[in-house]
Each structure stands twice: as C-alpha cells, then as structure tokens.
Enzyme design. Structure first.
Site, PDB file in Angstrom:
ATOM      1  N   ARG A  26      -1.661  18.784  -2.176  1.00 63.88           N
ATOM      2  CA  ARG A  26      -1.092  18.222  -0.946  1.00 63.88           C
ATOM      3  C   ARG A  26      -1.457  19.058   0.287  1.00 63.88           C
ATOM      4  NH1 ARG A  26       4.873  17.068  -3.286  1.00 63.88           N
ATOM      5  NH2 ARG A  26       4.375  15.374  -4.723  1.00 63.88           N
ATOM      6  N   ARG A  30       2.337  16.819   5.421  1.00 60.08           N
ATOM      7  CA  ARG A  30       3.333  16.831   6.489  1.00 60.08           C
ATOM      8  C   ARG A  30       3.708  18.208   7.006  1.00 60.08           C
ATOM      9  NH1 ARG A  30       7.988  13.511   3.773  1.00 60.08           N
ATOM     10  NH2 ARG A  30       7.013  14.349   1.894  1.00 60.08           N
ATOM     11  N   ARG A  39      -1.067  10.857  11.469  1.00 67.08           N
ATOM     12  CA  ARG A  39      -0.252   9.810  10.844  1.00 67.08           C
ATOM     13  C   ARG A  39       0.404   8.939  11.907  1.00 67.08           C
ATOM     14  NH1 ARG A  39       4.178   9.935   5.913  1.00 67.08           N
ATOM     15  NH2 ARG A  39       5.166   7.972   6.449  1.00 67.08           N
ATOM     16  N   ASP A  76      -3.086   8.016  -2.330  1.00 69.08           N
ATOM     17  CA  ASP A  76      -1.795   8.044  -3.020  1.00 69.08           C
ATOM     18  C   ASP A  76      -1.969   7.461  -4.410  1.00 69.08           C
ATOM     19  OD1 ASP A  76       1.299   8.477  -2.327  1.00 69.08           O
ATOM     20  OD2 ASP A  76       1.118   6.734  -3.652  1.00 69.08           O
ATOM     21  N   TYR A 153       6.521   4.576 -12.213  1.00 65.31           N
ATOM     22  CA  TYR A 153       6.821   3.941 -10.926  1.00 65.31           C
ATOM     23  C   TYR A 153       6.745   2.423 -11.022  1.00 65.31           C
ATOM     24  CZ  TYR A 153       6.514   8.475  -8.552  1.00 65.31           C
ATOM     25  OH  TYR A 153       6.730   9.773  -8.129  1.00 65.31           O
TER      26      TYR A 153
END
Length: 345
Positions: A26, A30, A39, A76, A153
C-alpha cells in the site's frame, strides 16, 4: 541496466544481497498528501482505479518521494469480482460493498472468466504507462487477490472480522463455494497474465484472510488455488517470479514455498524474522516483515526492529517490506526513517 540487474529480481532469483531491496505494501495510498490530492481529482476510489493516467500517477508518487526498489500497480482486489458481474461500490469511512454470491443460481449468473478483460482493460493500460515511465532500476509488480480472500468478499458483500459468511457457505453448500473459487481462480490467471503482457515483471497474490482457514480447508482453498495460479502463469510466462502472501499462516509459512510454487513468500508480523530465517528462508526468498504500526509511532523502536529483521534475514534472499499494508495514519517521515535504516544511511 538490464532486467536481471534489478535488485528485486535478483532477490527473487535467490540471491542474497548486502542490502535488501525494499518496497512497501500500500505504498501508494492515503498516508501521502499527494495521493489525497490525486484521489480528489479522480472524484472517488473506483474512478481513480479505472483512470490509467491517475492510477499510474499515484503509483509513481512513492517512487518519486522515496526511491523504492519496486512499484506495485495501484488497483484493488475487488475489481475482479466486479469484472465477473458483481456490483461494487465504496462507502466513505466503511470500505467496499459488493452484491453477493450465496447460491448456485447466483454463481451461474456470473460472467465467464474470459469476460473480465472487458472491464479490466483500463488496468492493463495503467501497467503499460508504468512500464514505460518507471526508472530503469525499479521493478514493476502486478497483483491480484487470492481466490479465498476475494471469495470471502463475494459471499459476504463486504469485509468481515472472521470471514464467517464464506465459512458458512463452504459448509452448507460446498459445491457452490468450490465453483466460486474455480471461477475466481480462472479469472485471476487471465487478469495477471494480461498484466504481465502489459509490462509487469513480478506478480503478487494477496491471500489476506488465509489465516482463518484450518486443516484441509487451508490446503483446498488457500494453497491449492495459489498453486494453480502460479503454475499456470509460469507456464504462460516462463521465468516469471511470483510472490505469495498467505497472511496469518503462522507455522504453515514454513512449507509455503513448496506448497505454492512461489519464488517468494511474504510474511506478516505474526512470526519473527529469526524463526523465518530458520524455517522459511531455506525454501527461497522471503519478504517482510516489519509491523506497520511502526510507520505510525516511529522512533527508536522502528530503527531497532528494522535492523533486527535485516540482520536476521541477511543469510538468504530477502526483500524488506512491512508485515501488512501501511495505514492511513502513518507518518511519511517514518517511512523515510525505515528506508534509511535498511540502507544504512
């Protein structure tokens, strides 16, 4: 510089290097102000993933800032289920949501694996931009979620603490669950193969929820699908290095190289580097495994534990990384401190 001179590729080929190459899960994310700005320009997370220019930009950002030895494609793991026909959206502050697969009829309604390219073509364009634009010494890593993690998921429609819905489905309707794993496995081979054709030099499989599988289920739903994906990719692309991350495997990391056929096993921080040096590294390259919390707290503990990991794994092929992805509350200065410590500056 030729491809074989890249430090990541040398480590993946089994070479023990004086200074381990380093990248970070990652690493485009963020915690970086430049990521947040890009973003915002994209408008939302999925728009960022599917905009090749902006997805490439956020992949370039940590390379420009830190000079990592590898860049990993920004995407993703849930793009694959979306490409198979599920609805995917993100709830601010809560994470991803998916329409679900809980019955044989819903499984039958999924698109065939070959159809994923219709949706995922923008991702391949991102890889092409990266392949052309990265510094010559920087290795490009493609990735996908491993079938078990992706399936959890798809069954639950979201992340869950214990992957309970997926466990329940494999007990109550194993045929449907096995069919779901099969479809995701087929799609993942096609997805990763196309990333390699577009310029990815290494691929990584993230089985983030492998640790919740026990006994034969760990073999059937974590190891076996990753082994098949690895074998099929290597048959399609001879010499392709594969990194596998069966997170939470614990003592089962010891057999993972042979069980999966991967060139490198990524370790979480639930095992010590000293243990990994004895039990895992004889099988091939290892990656990891500093606790990501150090990217928040920094200080002497970060320096000490980074040095301990480097020293413990010095006797074999090692790629330095975190034990899991960096968190949004991390301090970018702590990332630089980690890199400087690994490189001895």
């Amino acid at each position: 510089m030729t491809r074989k001179d890249k430090t990541i590729l040398r480590a993946l080929a089994g070479e023990s290097l004086p200074t381990p190459p380093i990248w970070m899960m990652r690493q485009a994310g963020r915690y970086l102000p430049e990521y947040k700005a890009t973003r915002a320009e994209a408008g939302d997370f999925l728009s960022l993933c599917y905009n090749p220019d902006l997805a490439a930009e956020v992949t370039f950002q940590p390379i420009r800032r830190y000079g990592f030895d590898a860049a990993i494609l920004f995407a993703d793991i849930l793009l694959v289920p979306q490409a198979l026909g599920l609805d995917l959206w993100f709830v601010t502050g809560e994470g991803p949501r998916l329409s679900t697969i809980t019955t044989g009829a819903e499984l039958a309604a999924l698109k065939p694996a070959e159809a994923v390219h219709e949706t995922l073509n923008p991702i391949y364009e991102t890889v092409k931009i990266l392949s052309k634009g990265l510094p010559e010494e920087t290795t490009l890593i493609g990735f996908a979620g491993a079938p078990w993690t992706v399936a959890t998921y798809m069954v639950a429609g979201r992340g869950t603490p214990d992957q309970g819905p997926a466990h329940a489905l494999k007990y109550t309707d194993r045929r449907t669950f096995e069919g779901l794993i099969e479809r995701v496995t087929e799609a993942t081979v096609l997805y990763l193969s196309e990333q390699v054709k577009a310029g990815a030099e290494v691929v990584k499989l993230f089985d983030s929820w492998a640790g919740s599988l026990q006994g034969q289920d760990f073999e059937d739903f974590s190891l076996a699908p990753m082994r098949r994906i690895t074998a099929e990719l290597k048959a399609l692309h001879p010499g392709l290095p594969v990194i596998a991350f069966p997170r939470g495997a614990g003592e089962r990391f010891a057999d993972a190289h042979a069980a999966i056929g991967a060139d490198c096993i990524a370790l979480d921080d639930g095992v010590s580097a000293a243990w990994a040096a004895e039990k895992v590294q004889p099988g091939g390259c290892v990656q990891g495994n500093l606790a990501s919390s150090h990217m928040v707290t920094g200080g002497e503990a970060l320096v000490r534990e980074t040095r301990e990991i480097v020293e413990a794994l010095r006797g074999g092929p090692h790629i330095f990384n975190l034990g899991h992805g960096i968190t949004p509350d991390a301090d970018p200065e702590n990332v630089q401190l980690m890199i400087d410590t690994v490189r001895g500056t």
